[in-house]
Design a protein around this motif. Structure first.
Motif, short mmCIF file in Angstrom:
data_model
loop_
_atom_site.label_atom_id
_atom_site.label_comp_id
_atom_site.label_asym_id
_atom_site.label_seq_id
_atom_site.Cartn_x
_atom_site.Cartn_y
_atom_site.Cartn_z
N ALA A 6 -2.63 -0.94 6.70
CA ALA A 6 -2.97 -1.00 8.12
C ALA A 6 -1.83 -1.61 8.95
O ALA A 6 -1.66 -1.27 10.12
CB ALA A 6 -4.25 -1.81 8.31
N ALA A 7 -1.07 -2.50 8.33
CA ALA A 7 0.04 -3.15 9.03
C ALA A 7 1.32 -2.33 8.99
O ALA A 7 2.35 -2.76 9.51
CB ALA A 7 0.30 -4.53 8.42
N GLY A 8 1.26 -1.15 8.39
CA GLY A 8 2.44 -0.29 8.32
C GLY A 8 3.50 -0.75 7.36
O GLY A 8 4.67 -0.36 7.47
N LYS A 9 3.10 -1.55 6.36
CA LYS A 9 4.07 -2.13 5.42
C LYS A 9 4.36 -1.24 4.21
O LYS A 9 5.36 -1.45 3.52
CB LYS A 9 3.55 -3.48 4.91
N LEU A 10 3.50 -0.25 3.95
CA LEU A 10 3.58 0.48 2.69
C LEU A 10 4.06 1.92 2.87
O LEU A 10 3.84 2.55 3.90
CB LEU A 10 2.19 0.52 2.03
N TYR A 11 4.67 2.42 1.82
CA TYR A 11 4.96 3.85 1.73
C TYR A 11 3.67 4.59 1.40
O TYR A 11 2.81 4.09 0.67
CB TYR A 11 5.96 4.14 0.61
N GLN A 12 3.53 5.80 1.91
CA GLN A 12 2.47 6.67 1.46
C GLN A 12 2.77 7.07 0.01
O GLN A 12 3.93 7.19 -0.39
CB GLN A 12 2.38 7.92 2.32
N ALA A 13 1.72 7.28 -0.76
CA ALA A 13 1.92 7.67 -2.16
C ALA A 13 2.75 8.93 -2.27
O ALA A 13 3.58 9.08 -3.17
CB ALA A 13 0.56 7.85 -2.85
N SER A 14 2.55 9.85 -1.34
CA SER A 14 3.28 11.12 -1.38
C SER A 14 4.76 10.95 -1.07
O SER A 14 5.57 11.84 -1.37
CB SER A 14 2.66 12.11 -0.40
N ASP A 15 5.14 9.82 -0.47
CA ASP A 15 6.56 9.54 -0.22
C ASP A 15 7.27 9.05 -1.47
O ASP A 15 8.50 8.99 -1.51
CB ASP A 15 6.71 8.48 0.88
N LEU A 16 6.50 8.66 -2.47
CA LEU A 16 7.07 8.02 -3.66
C LEU A 16 6.95 8.87 -4.91
O LEU A 16 7.93 9.01 -5.66
CB LEU A 16 6.36 6.67 -3.91
N LEU A 17 5.78 9.43 -5.15
CA LEU A 17 5.48 10.01 -6.44
C LEU A 17 5.75 11.50 -6.49
O LEU A 17 5.62 12.21 -5.50
CB LEU A 17 4.00 9.78 -6.77
N SER A 18 6.10 11.98 -7.69
CA SER A 18 6.25 13.41 -7.89
C SER A 18 4.87 14.07 -7.78
O SER A 18 3.84 13.43 -7.95
CB SER A 18 6.84 13.70 -9.27
N ILE A 19 4.86 15.35 -7.50
CA ILE A 19 3.60 16.09 -7.41
C ILE A 19 2.85 16.01 -8.73
O ILE A 19 1.63 15.87 -8.77
CB ILE A 19 3.86 17.55 -7.00
N ARG A 20 3.59 16.08 -9.82
CA ARG A 20 2.96 16.03 -11.14
C ARG A 20 2.23 14.71 -11.35
O ARG A 20 1.10 14.68 -11.85
CB ARG A 20 4.00 16.23 -12.22
N THR A 21 2.87 13.61 -10.98
CA THR A 21 2.23 12.30 -11.14
C THR A 21 1.02 12.18 -10.23
O THR A 21 -0.05 11.72 -10.66
CB THR A 21 3.23 11.17 -10.83
N THR A 77 -10.21 -2.40 5.64
CA THR A 77 -9.64 -3.74 5.72
C THR A 77 -10.73 -4.78 5.89
O THR A 77 -10.51 -5.97 5.62
CB THR A 77 -8.65 -3.85 6.90
N SER A 78 -11.91 -4.36 6.31
CA SER A 78 -13.03 -5.28 6.47
C SER A 78 -13.64 -5.72 5.15
O SER A 78 -14.39 -6.71 5.10
CB SER A 78 -14.12 -4.62 7.32
N TRP A 79 -13.36 -5.01 4.06
CA TRP A 79 -14.02 -5.28 2.80
C TRP A 79 -13.79 -6.70 2.30
O TRP A 79 -14.69 -7.33 1.73
CB TRP A 79 -13.62 -4.28 1.73
N ALA A 80 -12.60 -7.24 2.50
CA ALA A 80 -12.31 -8.59 2.02
C ALA A 80 -13.29 -9.60 2.62
O ALA A 80 -13.84 -10.45 1.91
CB ALA A 80 -10.88 -8.98 2.34
N ALA A 81 -13.53 -9.52 3.91
CA ALA A 81 -14.45 -10.45 4.57
C ALA A 81 -15.88 -10.20 4.12
O ALA A 81 -16.66 -11.15 3.91
CB ALA A 81 -14.34 -10.31 6.09
N VAL A 82 -16.25 -8.94 3.94
CA VAL A 82 -17.60 -8.62 3.50
C VAL A 82 -17.83 -9.13 2.09
O VAL A 82 -18.89 -9.71 1.78
CB VAL A 82 -17.84 -7.10 3.57
N SER A 83 -16.86 -8.96 1.22
CA SER A 83 -16.98 -9.43 -0.16
C SER A 83 -17.18 -10.94 -0.21
O SER A 83 -18.02 -11.45 -0.97
CB SER A 83 -15.73 -9.03 -0.96
N VAL A 84 -16.44 -11.66 0.60
CA VAL A 84 -16.59 -13.12 0.65
C VAL A 84 -18.00 -13.49 1.09
O VAL A 84 -18.63 -14.39 0.52
CB VAL A 84 -15.54 -13.74 1.60
#
Length: 416
Positions: free
Chosen positions: A96-111, A373-380
């Motif tokens: 949500a904070a824009g910190k991560l690569y999308q999985a498709s930007d990293l992994l081969s199609i096979r993976t 992103t709300s799940w952490a608060a709900v879980s607590v």
């Protein structure tokens, strides 16, 4: 899956060895329970194998206990020094904070194509996959064969049979006929398993991801637990709201528990104490539950250092069948890829055979709503309050309504 080990390596800066073009920094959780089986050994071996064929890349590994790893990664990110890779418990906040690569930007199609679909889907934030499943688990009902034989009963297939078996066990003096750990350690897991077994198998949310904690079905489920198990003294001397999972597992291994929901780590724990046990799917209200609870831990790639190509190439190596199987076998966890899952299913030898009951549950498993992103608060909130729903003076409807309000408020800015 919880380790007391602390940090076993010191993070270095990018290119700190001076001999590599790129240094990938990986922070991972420790699944071991001692220094002899620390995840550090697994990752170091994997990194060495990768580096031997990729002279331009160095992989620096730091392993932290589950008590510390999520906090350590957050501290690194907040300080502006995000690792290249993190293998931890949650990804949604970073996505949500824009910190991560999308999985498709990293992994081969096979993976990408090899991941089990329900796990890959659970790695999505706003319908885009950022969380890459790393390890999986499901839950089954463990029962003590010796205690069942003494009580002259058979494993239950419905809630009514489960309550009857618990009554028979109590009559034979079993301390915990059914152990119901709704204490703060992992109450969200026991809760979800019961919600899934209550009818249509939607758990905390409906099919479109909206929280439905206080649904009529869920209220009925906890009313049944309060009236038919807890209220009749079938859950043991410790109030469910004060019974933690670790204590329930220890009691099972000591032969004091007739039945409880468990994951694969309980197998070895019980065997070490000589407990004869069986494992069956969780009973549902009127038959086998439509869904079991699934759990996944996550791998993610951070954008900060800009090493998408190297991160992706290393992850393609990490997710090769032999490497996935090696990790799963070492720590009693389920493979997250189809190729490794099929290989384990077809294997008739230990430790693969021990995991077959859990593998059988995986296709119909439901995961926590980790893409919110709300799940952490709900879980607590669930961990803190759900035990009150089955307390003598508690109100299942009242507690679930309060949890629903918490979930709705936390979810207001996180629309999937």
């Amino acid at each position: 899956m919880v380790s007391a080990l602390g940090m076993t390596a010191v993070l270095g800066g990018c290119g700190s060895t001076g001999s590599s073009d790129v240094t990938l920094r990986l922070v991972a959780a420790d699944y071991g329970d001692s220094t002899s089986n620390s995840s550090k050994k697994y990752w170091d071996k994997l990194a060495d194998a990768y580096e031997s064929k990729h002279s331009g890349v160095k992989v620096e590994v730091s392993v932290y206990s589950w008590n510390d790893v999520d906090r350590k990664v957050k501290e690194m990110v907040d300080a502006g020094h995000a690792p290249d890779l993190a293998q931890i418990g949650a990804y949604a906040d970073y996505a949500a904070a824009g910190k991560l690569y999308q999985a498709s930007d990293l992994l081969s199609i096979r993976t990408q194509a090899d991941f089990l679909s329900q796990l890959a889907d659970a790695g999505q934030w706003k319908h885009v996959q950022y969380g890459i499943p790393f390890a999986g688990s499901t839950r089954v009902l463990f029962y003590n064969k010796t205690l069942f034989a003494k009580a002259g009963i058979t494993p239950p297939t419905t809630w009514t049979e489960l309550a009857a078996d618990a009554k028979a066990l109590k009559d034979k003096g079993v301390k915990y006929p059914y152990a119901l750990p709704l204490g703060p350690e992992e109450a969200q897991a026991e809760t979800m398993q019961w919600l899934l077994s209550g009818g249509n198998g939607t758990g905390y949310t409906d099919d479109i991801g909206t929280y439905t904690i206080d649904s009529a079905q869920n209220v009925q489920t906890f009313t049944w637990l309060k009236d038919e198990l807890v209220g009749k003294g079938l859950t043991g001397p410790v109030a469910p709201g004060r019974l933690n999972r670790a204590d329930a597992f220890a009691a099972f291994a000591d032969g004091q528990v007739g039945m409880l929901n468990g994951h694969p780590t309980l197998i070895q724990q019980a065997r070490k104490k000589g407990v004869e046990f069986g494992m069956i799917p969780m009973p549902g209200r009127t038959g086998k539950a439509k869904a079991s609870m699934g759990v996944a831990d996550w791998m993610m790639g951070f954008r900060q250092s800009g090493h998408a190509r190297q991160i992706g190439d290393f992850l393609d190596f990490v997710y090769q069948e032999k490497n996935v199987l090696a990790f799963s076998r070492e720590y009693g966890l389920l493979p997250v890829t189809g190729s490794a899952s099929n290989a384990m299913t077809e294997s008739g030898s230990a430790p693969d055979k021990d995991l077959h009951p859990f593998l059988d549950q995986l296709p119909t498993s439901e995961l926590y709503p980790v893409g919110k992103t709300s799940w952490a608060a709900v879980s607590v909130a669930v961990k803190k309050d759900i035990g009150q729903a089955v307390a003598p003076s508690g109100s299942p409807a009242g507690v679930l309504t309060r949890l629903q309000a918490t979930a709705t408020a936390a979810d207001s800015s996180d629309v999937n």
